[in-house]
Enzyme design. Structure first.
Site, PDB file in Angstrom:
ATOM      1  CG  ASP A  51     -12.839  -6.174   5.640  1.00 25.54           C
ATOM      2  OD1 ASP A  51     -12.465  -5.612   6.707  1.00 25.54           O
ATOM      3  OD2 ASP A  51     -13.327  -5.560   4.688  1.00 25.54           O
TER       4      ASP A  51
ATOM      5  CE1 TYR B 294      -3.211  -2.758   0.047  1.00 22.58           C
ATOM      6  CE2 TYR B 294      -3.798  -2.214   2.285  1.00 22.58           C
ATOM      7  CZ  TYR B 294      -3.987  -2.967   1.161  1.00 22.58           C
ATOM      8  OH  TYR B 294      -4.959  -3.930   1.135  1.00 22.58           O
TER       9      TYR B 294
ATOM     10  CE  LYS C 270       1.116 -17.783  -1.953  1.00 19.89           C
ATOM     11  NZ  LYS C 270       0.258 -18.972  -1.839  1.00 19.89           N
TER      12      LYS C 270
ATOM     13  CG  ASP D  46      -7.446  -4.325   3.594  1.00 18.59           C
ATOM     14  OD1 ASP D  46      -8.500  -4.273   4.258  1.00 18.59           O
ATOM     15  OD2 ASP D  46      -7.244  -3.622   2.596  1.00 18.59           O
TER      16      ASP D  46
ATOM     17  CG  ASP E  28      -2.410 -20.028   0.008  1.00 17.61           C
ATOM     18  OD1 ASP E  28      -1.680 -19.858   1.006  1.00 17.61           O
ATOM     19  OD2 ASP E  28      -2.051 -20.685  -0.978  1.00 17.61           O
TER      20      ASP E  28
END
Ligand code: NAD
Length: 354
Positions: A249, A142, A189, A245, A221
C-alpha cells in the site's frame, strides 16, 4: 496460442473496466495471431443477487480450469447489510483460497507522464522507479490462531510460517528477478521474530541456486523508510503477508494513482488471478468515467505470467504509455493541458495503439 480466460466483472465500476481490458486482450489476440475465449461469471454482489452467495462452486470450478482469471472489483453499499460471512469481499477471499494463489504481485511503476501524482520530491524520483513487490498471501499472522482472555483484556495472534511456504514464494521472486534487473530484496524482521529468522535462512539457502541474482536483506522498518527515501534502489522485493500488506500500500501511494495499479495473485504453475488494486468505486459507477488502465495493465500481467506472452504484455504496457504520452487522461489522473476522456474511450485509445 489458444487460451481460455474467465472474467469476473463484479460490481459497480467492475463491468465497465473489465470490458475495456477484454477489448484490449482481444486486440492482442488479433494482432499476434492468438485465440482467446472469454467466459463471464458473477462474483461478489452480482453473485449474491443472482445465486444468494458471493462465490458459487461452479464459478470457482470454472476459474480453476481456466488458463487465467481476470477480475474487475467487488462490493459496495448495496450489500452493506448482508451478514459479514456472506459479503461480496468474502467471495474474493474464498476465490483466492480456492484457487490457491499464494503470491501477490504488485508492480509499482511511476509513469513519468504522471510524476505530478507522486507525493515524493522530484529529485527522489529522478531515476526510474520500477519495483515488483511480491507478498506472501496465504500464511503469516492473518491465518494463525487468535485468542482473547476471558476478561477481554488480553489478545494474541499467532504468526507462523513453514519453510515450504517461504520457499515457494521466494522461488517466484528469484525467477522474476532473473527476468528483470537481477536484484532481489528480502524483507523481514529477523532481528526480533523467529518467523523472520526462518524466512531469512530459507531465502539465504535458496540464493545459492540463483547465483545470477544479487540478493539483499532488509528489516521491514528500514524497508518502509527506504521506499520513501530511495525507491530507485529496488527491483524485486519479497516479504510475508503482514509486511507485504503494508509495504504494497505504501508503494501504491508512491505511484500516486489508484486507478493505474494492476496486481496478480499467482499459485503453482501458471495459475493466476489478475485484478486492479482498487475497489468498485460506487461513487463514480455508471458514468463512464472510471480509469480502466489498472485493469488493462492487469491484463498485461495475465499475458506475461499465465500465458507466457511477454512480447504481447510489453505491447499493452507500451500502448498505455503512449496514450499517456499523447496527453489522454481519465478524470482521476487529469491535469491541466491534458485531454479528458471517459472509460470506454480510454480503452479504445489503448486498443488502437497495439
Ligand atoms: P475504492 O478503491 O473503490 O475507491 C476509493 C476512491 O478511489 C473513490 O473515490 C473512487 O472513485 C476512486 N477510484 C477507485 N478506482 C478508480 C478508478 N478505476 N478510476 C477512477 N477512480 C477510482 O475504495 P472504497 O470506496 O473504499 O471501496 C468501495 C467498495 O469496494 C467497498 O465495498 C470495498 O469493500 C470494495 N473493495 C473491493 C476491492 C476488490 O474488489 N479487490 C478492493 C478494495 C475495496
Amino acid at each position: 496460442m489458444e487460451a481460455r480466460i474467465v472474467t469476473l466483472p463484479g460490481d459497480y465500476i467492475g463491468p465497465e473496466i473489465t470490458r475495456e481490458a477484454v477489448k484490449v486482450l482481444m486486440r492482442v489476440a488479433e494482432k499476434f495471431g492468438h485465440s482467446f475465449t472469454f467466459k463471464e461469471y458473477a462474483l461478489g454482489g452480482a453473485s449474491i443477487d443472482a445465486y444468494g452467495v458471493p462465490l458459487t462452486e461452479e464459478t470457482l470450478a470454472a476459474c480453476n480450469s481456466a488458463d487465467a482469471v481476470l477480475m474487475g472489483s467487488v462490493g459496495g453499499p448495496k450489500w452493506d447489510k448482508v451478514p459479514a460471512d456472506k459479503r461480496p469481499e468474502k467471495g474474493l477471499l474464498a476465490l483466492r483460497k480456492g484457487m490457491q494463489v499464494y503470491a501477490n504481485l504488485r508492480p509499482c511503476r511511476i509513469h513519468p507522464q504522471l510524476a505530478e501524482a507522486c507525493p515524493l520530491r522530484p529529485d527522489i524520483i529522478s531515476e526510474p522507479i520500477d519495483i515488483m513487490i511480491l507478498r506472501e498471501l496465504t500464511g503469516d499472522i492473518y491465518f494463525g490462531r487468535r485468542s482473547r482472555s476471558e476478561d477481554r483484556t488480553r489478545a494474541t495472534d499467532e504468526m507462523a510460517y513453514s519453510v515450504a511456504e517461504v520457499e515457494r514464494l521466494a522461488r517466484i521472486g528469484f525467477e522474476m528477478a532473473k527476468k528483470r534487473r537481477g536484484r532481489l530484496c528480502s524483507v523481514d524482521k529477523a532481528n526480533v521474530l523467529e518467523c523472520s529468522r526462518l524466512w531469512r535462512e530459507t531465502v539465504q539457502r535458496l540464493s545459492a541456486e540463483y547465483p545470477e541474482v544479487d540478493v539483499s536483506y532488509m528489516y521491514v522498518d528500514n524497508a518502509a523508510m527506504q521506499l520513501i527515501l530511495h525507491p530507485g534502489q529496488f527491483d524485486v522485493m519479497i516479504t510475508g503477508n503482514l509486511f507485504g500488506d503494508i509495504l504494497s500500500d505504501e508503494s501504491a501511494a508512491i505511484a500516486g494513482s489508484l486507478g493505474m495499479m494492476p496486481s496478480a495473485s499467482l499459485g503453482d504453475g501458471t495459475r493466476g488471478l489478475y485484478e486492479p488494486i482498487h475497489g468498485s468505486a460506487p461513487d463514480i459507477a455508471g458514468r463512464d468515467i472510471a480509469n480502466p488502465l489498472g485493469t488493462i495493465l492487469s491484463g498485461a500481467l495475465l499475458l506475461r505470467h499465465s500465458l507466457g506472452l511477454n512480447e504481447e504484455a510489453v505491447a499493452v504496457e507500451t500502448a498505455v504509455s503512449r496514450v499517456l504520452d499523447d496527453g489522454f487522461r481519465t478524470p482521476d489522473i487529469y491535469s491541466e493541458g491534458c485531454r479528458k476522456v471517459g472509460c470506454t474511450e480510454m480503452g479504445t485509445l489503448v486498443t488502437e495503439r497495439i
